[in-house]
Scaffold this motif. Structure first.
Motif, PDB file in Angstrom:
ATOM      1  N   LEU A   1       0.802  -1.232   0.000  1.00 23.38           N
ATOM      2  CA  LEU A   1       0.000   0.000   0.000  1.00 23.38           C
ATOM      3  C   LEU A   1       0.833   1.280   0.000  1.00 23.38           C
ATOM      4  CD1 LEU A   1      -2.654  -1.195   2.618  1.00 23.38           C
ATOM      5  CD2 LEU A   1      -2.887  -1.139   0.127  1.00 23.38           C
ATOM      6  N   SER A   2       2.054   1.219  -0.450  1.00 23.28           N
ATOM      7  CA  SER A   2       2.940   2.380  -0.357  1.00 23.28           C
ATOM      8  C   SER A   2       2.553   3.527  -1.280  1.00 23.28           C
ATOM      9  CB  SER A   2       4.379   1.953  -0.664  1.00 23.28           C
ATOM     10  OG  SER A   2       4.481   1.417  -1.974  1.00 23.28           O
ATOM     11  N   SER A   3       1.729   3.266  -2.287  1.00 22.33           N
ATOM     12  CA  SER A   3       1.435   4.305  -3.280  1.00 22.33           C
ATOM     13  C   SER A   3       0.041   4.897  -3.162  1.00 22.33           C
ATOM     14  CB  SER A   3       1.622   3.730  -4.685  1.00 22.33           C
ATOM     15  OG  SER A   3       0.706   2.666  -4.916  1.00 22.33           O
ATOM     16  N   VAL A   4      -0.642   4.697  -2.025  1.00 22.03           N
ATOM     17  CA  VAL A   4      -2.010   5.210  -1.893  1.00 22.03           C
ATOM     18  C   VAL A   4      -2.040   6.438  -0.991  1.00 22.03           C
ATOM     19  CG1 VAL A   4      -2.966   2.906  -2.273  1.00 22.03           C
ATOM     20  CG2 VAL A   4      -2.625   3.728   0.064  1.00 22.03           C
ATOM     21  N   ASP A   5      -3.131   7.190  -1.103  1.00 25.25           N
ATOM     22  CA  ASP A   5      -3.312   8.402  -0.293  1.00 25.25           C
ATOM     23  C   ASP A   5      -4.174   8.161   0.935  1.00 25.25           C
ATOM     24  OD1 ASP A   5      -1.962  10.109  -2.243  1.00 25.25           O
ATOM     25  OD2 ASP A   5      -3.739   9.790  -3.495  1.00 25.25           O
ATOM     26  N   LEU A   6      -4.937   7.067   0.933  1.00 24.99           N
ATOM     27  CA  LEU A   6      -5.841   6.758   2.038  1.00 24.99           C
ATOM     28  C   LEU A   6      -6.155   5.273   2.006  1.00 24.99           C
ATOM     29  CD1 LEU A   6      -8.914   8.784   3.211  1.00 24.99           C
ATOM     30  CD2 LEU A   6      -9.246   6.387   2.607  1.00 24.99           C
ATOM     31  N   VAL A   7      -6.255   4.660   3.182  1.00 28.82           N
ATOM     32  CA  VAL A   7      -6.660   3.257   3.267  1.00 28.82           C
ATOM     33  C   VAL A   7      -7.965   3.166   4.042  1.00 28.82           C
ATOM     34  CG1 VAL A   7      -4.368   2.260   3.022  1.00 28.82           C
ATOM     35  CG2 VAL A   7      -5.178   2.905   5.291  1.00 28.82           C
ATOM     36  N   HIS A   8      -8.817   2.235   3.639  1.00 31.12           N
ATOM     37  CA  HIS A   8     -10.148   2.084   4.232  1.00 31.12           C
ATOM     38  C   HIS A   8     -10.378   0.600   4.470  1.00 31.12           C
ATOM     39  CE1 HIS A   8     -14.755   3.110   3.895  1.00 31.12           C
ATOM     40  NE2 HIS A   8     -14.469   2.391   4.957  1.00 31.12           N
ATOM     41  N   SER A   9     -10.369   0.178   5.736  1.00 34.04           N
ATOM     42  CA  SER A   9     -10.473  -1.244   6.055  1.00 34.04           C
ATOM     43  C   SER A   9     -11.853  -1.622   6.574  1.00 34.04           C
ATOM     44  CB  SER A   9      -9.404  -1.640   7.073  1.00 34.04           C
ATOM     45  OG  SER A   9      -9.665  -1.077   8.343  1.00 34.04           O
ATOM     46  N   HIS A  10     -12.196  -2.896   6.352  1.00 38.84           N
ATOM     47  CA  HIS A  10     -13.493  -3.442   6.733  1.00 38.84           C
ATOM     48  C   HIS A  10     -13.301  -4.736   7.504  1.00 38.84           C
ATOM     49  CE1 HIS A  10     -15.933  -0.750   4.080  1.00 38.84           C
ATOM     50  NE2 HIS A  10     -14.752  -0.649   3.495  1.00 38.84           N
ATOM     51  N   THR A  11     -13.752  -4.774   8.736  1.00 38.76           N
ATOM     52  CA  THR A  11     -13.706  -5.891   9.679  1.00 38.76           C
ATOM     53  C   THR A  11     -12.295  -6.114  10.212  1.00 38.76           C
ATOM     54  OG1 THR A  11     -13.309  -7.790   8.188  1.00 38.76           O
ATOM     55  CG2 THR A  11     -15.585  -7.002   8.407  1.00 38.76           C
ATOM     56  N   TRP A  12     -12.216  -6.831  11.341  1.00 40.34           N
ATOM     57  CA  TRP A  12     -10.919  -7.030  11.990  1.00 40.34           C
ATOM     58  C   TRP A  12      -9.943  -7.778  11.096  1.00 40.34           C
ATOM     59  CZ3 TRP A  12      -8.114 -11.382  12.992  1.00 40.34           C
ATOM     60  CH2 TRP A  12      -8.760 -12.620  12.872  1.00 40.34           C
ATOM     61  N   TYR A  13     -10.470  -8.549  10.139  1.00 44.51           N
ATOM     62  CA  TYR A  13      -9.612  -9.301   9.239  1.00 44.51           C
ATOM     63  C   TYR A  13      -8.674  -8.388   8.438  1.00 44.51           C
ATOM     64  CZ  TYR A  13     -12.719 -13.295  10.066  1.00 44.51           C
ATOM     65  OH  TYR A  13     -13.430 -14.309  10.647  1.00 44.51           O
ATOM     66  N   ALA A  14      -9.089  -7.156   8.209  1.00 46.61           N
ATOM     67  CA  ALA A  14      -8.276  -6.216   7.428  1.00 46.61           C
ATOM     68  C   ALA A  14      -7.868  -4.982   8.222  1.00 46.61           C
ATOM     69  CB  ALA A  14      -9.047  -5.786   6.175  1.00 46.61           C
ATOM     70  N   ASN A  15      -8.406  -4.813   9.432  1.00 42.07           N
ATOM     71  CA  ASN A  15      -8.106  -3.611  10.223  1.00 42.07           C
ATOM     72  C   ASN A  15      -6.621  -3.432  10.502  1.00 42.07           C
ATOM     73  OD1 ASN A  15     -11.091  -3.805  12.350  1.00 42.07           O
ATOM     74  ND2 ASN A  15     -10.830  -2.861  10.336  1.00 42.07           N
ATOM     75  N   MET A  16      -5.937  -4.525  10.858  1.00 34.28           N
ATOM     76  CA  MET A  16      -4.520  -4.392  11.192  1.00 34.28           C
ATOM     77  C   MET A  16      -3.716  -3.957   9.979  1.00 34.28           C
ATOM     78  SD  MET A  16      -2.220  -4.284  13.420  1.00 34.28           S
ATOM     79  CE  MET A  16      -3.261  -4.759  14.800  1.00 34.28           C
ATOM     80  N   ALA A  17      -4.074  -4.441   8.795  1.00 32.69           N
ATOM     81  CA  ALA A  17      -3.389  -4.008   7.569  1.00 32.69           C
ATOM     82  C   ALA A  17      -3.536  -2.500   7.380  1.00 32.69           C
ATOM     83  CB  ALA A  17      -3.950  -4.751   6.364  1.00 32.69           C
ATOM     84  N   GLY A  18      -4.747  -1.979   7.600  1.00 31.19           N
ATOM     85  CA  GLY A  18      -4.958  -0.542   7.459  1.00 31.19           C
ATOM     86  C   GLY A  18      -4.191   0.254   8.489  1.00 31.19           C
ATOM     87  N   HIS A  19      -4.176  -0.241   9.728  1.00 31.69           N
ATOM     88  CA  HIS A  19      -3.471   0.457  10.809  1.00 31.69           C
ATOM     89  C   HIS A  19      -1.970   0.510  10.535  1.00 31.69           C
ATOM     90  CE1 HIS A  19      -2.380   1.912  14.698  1.00 31.69           C
ATOM     91  NE2 HIS A  19      -1.948   0.750  15.165  1.00 31.69           N
ATOM     92  N   LEU A  20      -1.391  -0.604  10.130  1.00 33.20           N
ATOM     93  CA  LEU A  20       0.043  -0.644   9.853  1.00 33.20           C
ATOM     94  C   LEU A  20       0.398   0.226   8.650  1.00 33.20           C
ATOM     95  CD1 LEU A  20       0.787  -4.439  10.416  1.00 33.20           C
ATOM     96  CD2 LEU A  20       1.312  -2.533  11.949  1.00 33.20           C
ATOM     97  N   ALA A  21      -0.436   0.201   7.619  1.00 28.57           N
ATOM     98  CA  ALA A  21      -0.177   1.049   6.451  1.00 28.57           C
ATOM     99  C   ALA A  21      -0.222   2.524   6.820  1.00 28.57           C
ATOM    100  CB  ALA A  21      -1.188   0.742   5.357  1.00 28.57           C
ATOM    101  N   SER A  22      -1.156   2.887   7.688  1.00 33.77           N
ATOM    102  CA  SER A  22      -1.259   4.272   8.132  1.00 33.77           C
ATOM    103  C   SER A  22       0.004   4.722   8.858  1.00 33.77           C
ATOM    104  CB  SER A  22      -2.478   4.434   9.044  1.00 33.77           C
ATOM    105  OG  SER A  22      -2.586   5.755   9.519  1.00 33.77           O
TER     106      SER A  22
END
Length: 378
Positions: A76-97
């Motif tokens: 996710l290094s080339s995005v301006d914003l991440v939007h996660s859905h459910t705990w299955y993807a929440n950690m990915a969004g948090h780490l990318a942020s």
């Protein structure tokens, strides 16, 4: 704006309401932002898929999910914003942020603290899923709650979250796709009599969805009423055994119990909903219940538990009936009321479709989401 939607489920691998939400939100959001979807599972042309590390194949499911999240975050290094859905993807969004210093939006479809029965499914992994959700939610630039009820539950469960960061944006429905189907070939295929009252359930076999409550209520349905259960695989062997015994006992005492195991295709579900006297949602916990919107869009009255965000969708006495949760007697009484008065069920079904079209359109929901993105990136 380059946005990454992070999700466990994405077509063709969709089994729950969160997956349905992401499918339709992505379709409409593409008109507003440069969108990429990152999902979990098999490769597909419409999204970037990620899978757990091979050397964790025998480990706890939650640990495997976290490894998948690491793969997502790395991409996710080339995005301006991440939007996660459910705990299955929440950690990915948090780490990318944290890693790329971009805003993270979290949409809450459920809350781990309000689903203690997940420990039955995940074991110690429930502590990991709870940790993933809590850290992501408390650190997010914005949190989307799918109902007012979800917002209230979220702020109670996570008091560290600033209420000003929580926005209510409801789930939606494509009322063009989900519309009454006059055909009856699917009913004939599964042995459902279109001339008898039919109660339809569509959902996963989890503690949350209240399937045992429905099966106990069904013992008190009028003899002519059919019960059609479109049910996914049970979460645990223990729940599977409990539900199997209830179905066996129910069939021993009445006819017209139809159990459709596994996932049906969308057209089949739409036809079953269209011909139902009522759709039943006996959930013990439900932040919104997108399947209620699907039934309403098909012109079907809904009998549902008065919990979570359901009262924001099902208008009691107008588009359906709300009942106390975990109360088989009350549920049976409401279902029998509509089974004995098909005219009332029809009126409620028409009102439900009108409400679905007027208040839960995906185009408007995507626009609200894009507006939130703009606010937090200004």
């Amino acid at each position: 704006m380059r946005v990454a939607l992070l999700t466990r489920e994405y077509p063709p691998e969709v089994y729950g309401g969160a997956g349905v939400h992401v499918e339709y939100l992505a379709r409409e959001l593409s008109a507003h932002v440069d969108l990429t979807v990152h999902c979990q599972g098999a490769d597909r042309p419409t999204a970037i898929a990620h899978r757990p590390w091979d050397h964790l194949s025998s480990s706890n499911q939650a640990l495997q999910t976290i490894s998948t999240g690491l793969s997502m975050a790395a991409a996710l290094s080339s995005v301006d914003l991440v939007h996660s859905h459910t705990w299955y993807a929440n950690m990915a969004g948090h780490l990318a942020s944290l890693l790329y210093r971009v805003p993270h939006v979290v949409t809450m479809h459920s809350l781990e603290p309000l689903r203690p029965w997940k420990a039955e499914q995940l074991g110690g992994g429930y502590a990991l899923s709870s940790w993933c959700e809590r850290d992501a939610v408390e650190s997010a630039a914005a949190v989307v709650a799918v109902s007012k009820g979800m917002r209230a539950d979220l702020l109670e469960a996570y008091p560290a979250v600033d209420p000003d960061r929580v926005r209510v944006i409801h789930n939606g429905i494509d009322a063009t796709q989900y519309a009454p189907d006059p055909a009856t070939d699917v009913l004939a295929r599964y042995g459902i009599d279109p001339d008898r009252p039919a109660i339809v359930f569509v959902g996963r076999v989890t503690r949350q969805k209240g399937v045992p409550v429905l099966l106990r209520a069904a013992a008190h349905l009028d003899p002519d009423t059919q019960l059609v259960l479109c049910a996914g695989r049970p979460d645990t062997p223990e729940l599977a055994a409990e539900v199997s015994l209830l179905v066996h006992d129910l069939r021993a005492g009445r006819h017209g119990v139809v159990w459709l195991d596994g996932m049906l295709d969308r057209r089949e579900v739409i036809q079953l909903l269209s011909h139902a006297t009522a759709f039943v949602c006996p959930s013990l916990y439900e932040p919104l219940g997108i399947v209620n919107l699907e039934a309403m869009a098909c012109g079907t009255a809904v009998v549902a538990s008065d919990v979570g965000g359901i009262p924001e969708v099902v208008a009691d006495q107008r588009t359906g009936l709300l009942v106390k949760p975990d109360d088989p007697a009350a549920l049976a009484e409401a279902l029998n009321m509509l089974g004995r008065d098909p005219g009332l069920a029809t009126v409620m079904g028409r009102a439900g479709r009108e409400r679905a079209i007027a208040d839960f359109d995906w185009t408007a929901i995507a626009a609200q989401t894009a507006e939130l993105y703009a606010e937090i990136t200004d």
